[in-house]
Design a protein around this motif. Structure first.
Motif, PDB file in Angstrom:
ATOM      1  N   LYS A  64       0.543  -1.137  -0.039  1.00  0.00           N
ATOM      2  CA  LYS A  64       0.420  -0.203   0.065  1.00  0.00           C
ATOM      3  C   LYS A  64       0.813   1.019  -0.068  1.00  0.00           C
ATOM      4  CE  LYS A  64      -3.609   2.087   2.669  1.00  0.00           C
ATOM      5  NZ  LYS A  64      -4.334   2.327   3.896  1.00  0.00           N
ATOM      6  N   ARG A  67       1.912   1.654  -3.021  1.00  0.00           N
ATOM      7  CA  ARG A  67       1.437   2.193  -4.423  1.00  0.00           C
ATOM      8  C   ARG A  67       0.962   3.917  -4.359  1.00  0.00           C
ATOM      9  NH1 ARG A  67      -1.378  -2.683  -3.513  1.00  0.00           N
ATOM     10  NH2 ARG A  67      -2.134  -1.491  -1.637  1.00  0.00           N
ATOM     11  N   SER A  68       0.830   4.328  -3.056  1.00  0.00           N
ATOM     12  CA  SER A  68       1.043   5.558  -3.064  1.00  0.00           C
ATOM     13  C   SER A  68       2.019   5.549  -2.940  1.00  0.00           C
ATOM     14  CB  SER A  68       0.548   5.842  -1.108  1.00  0.00           C
ATOM     15  OG  SER A  68      -0.493   5.107  -0.559  1.00  0.00           O
ATOM     16  N   HIS A  70       4.228   5.826  -5.538  1.00  0.00           N
ATOM     17  CA  HIS A  70       4.369   5.704  -7.132  1.00  0.00           C
ATOM     18  C   HIS A  70       2.939   6.198  -7.853  1.00  0.00           C
ATOM     19  CE1 HIS A  70       4.688   3.896 -10.932  1.00  0.00           C
ATOM     20  NE2 HIS A  70       3.178   3.674 -11.443  1.00  0.00           N
ATOM     21  N   VAL A  71       1.906   6.826  -6.851  1.00  0.00           N
ATOM     22  CA  VAL A  71       0.725   7.141  -7.798  1.00  0.00           C
ATOM     23  C   VAL A  71       1.466   8.282  -7.012  1.00  0.00           C
ATOM     24  CG1 VAL A  71      -1.325   9.361  -7.006  1.00  0.00           C
ATOM     25  CG2 VAL A  71      -1.454   6.526  -7.057  1.00  0.00           C
ATOM     26  N   ALA A  72       1.936   8.741  -5.798  1.00  0.00           N
ATOM     27  CA  ALA A  72       2.560  10.706  -5.932  1.00  0.00           C
ATOM     28  C   ALA A  72       3.589  11.027  -6.127  1.00  0.00           C
ATOM     29  CB  ALA A  72       2.933  11.237  -4.588  1.00  0.00           C
ATOM     30  N   THR A  74       3.978   9.649  -9.825  1.00  0.00           N
ATOM     31  CA  THR A  74       2.910  10.594 -10.788  1.00  0.00           C
ATOM     32  C   THR A  74       2.880  11.605 -10.925  1.00  0.00           C
ATOM     33  OG1 THR A  74       2.603   7.910 -11.320  1.00  0.00           O
ATOM     34  CG2 THR A  74       1.211   8.878 -12.526  1.00  0.00           C
ATOM     35  N   GLU A  75       2.307  11.970  -9.274  1.00  0.00           N
ATOM     36  CA  GLU A  75       1.046  12.731 -10.370  1.00  0.00           C
ATOM     37  C   GLU A  75       2.384  14.605 -10.057  1.00  0.00           C
ATOM     38  OE1 GLU A  75      -1.502  15.371 -10.081  1.00  0.00           O
ATOM     39  OE2 GLU A  75      -2.300  13.730  -9.962  1.00  0.00           O
ATOM     40  N   GLU A  77       4.828  14.012 -11.108  1.00  0.00           N
ATOM     41  CA  GLU A  77       5.669  14.186 -12.597  1.00  0.00           C
ATOM     42  C   GLU A  77       4.163  15.022 -13.620  1.00  0.00           C
ATOM     43  OE1 GLU A  77       7.097  11.153 -15.398  1.00  0.00           O
ATOM     44  OE2 GLU A  77       5.918  10.603 -14.952  1.00  0.00           O
ATOM     45  N   LYS A  78       3.200  14.880 -13.457  1.00  0.00           N
ATOM     46  CA  LYS A  78       2.565  15.930 -13.915  1.00  0.00           C
ATOM     47  C   LYS A  78       2.209  17.119 -13.760  1.00  0.00           C
ATOM     48  CE  LYS A  78      -0.610  11.957 -14.332  1.00  0.00           C
ATOM     49  NZ  LYS A  78      -2.414  11.325 -14.019  1.00  0.00           N
TER      50      LYS A  78
END
Length: 123
Positions: A64, A67-68, A70-72, A74-75, A77-78
């Protein structure tokens, strides 16, 4: 100073080795039979099940967190390419915990000052 302890003829070094390196003697347990054996096996299985569940819970928690992360990332990077690169590049510089010097009490390199002269009492 004598190498043998005062009361016994045992060598101190042997005693220290025995205390530090030999496992303590345990009394032999009676072999389990019948209901006692069944209870023992049941308790062992329950303990192993508990350990397995704890390990799985820890694994799920780490997944978990990953995954958190990785999401952070990705965000990030955007949002900002510069901040993303800064967060994802490993620094070549030593970080704080590795950089901090641990305070130690080390003996002086100069053991005795042979040139020391005591001050006279008649000042």
């Amino acid at each position: 100073m004598s190498t043998q302890s005062s009361g016994s003829g045992d060598n101190r070094v042997d005693m220290i080795r025995r205390v530090l390196f030999e496992s303590p003697q345990r009394p032999q347990s009676a072999p389990l039979e019948g209901d006692a054996l069944q209870q023992h096996e049941t308790i062992e299985r329950a303990w192993k099940l508990h350990i397995m569940r704890e390990r799985e819970r820890r694994q799920r928690s780490l997944e978990k967190q990953f995954r958190s992360l990785h999401v952070a990332m990705t965000e990030l990077e955007k949002t900002s390419d510069r901040l993303f690169k800064g967060a994802s590049v490993k620094s070549r510089h030593i970080t704080y915990p590795k950089q901090a010097k641990i305070p130690t009490d080390t003996p002086s390199t100069k053991v005795w000052d042979y040139s020391y002269k005591a001050l006279s009492d008649a000042l």
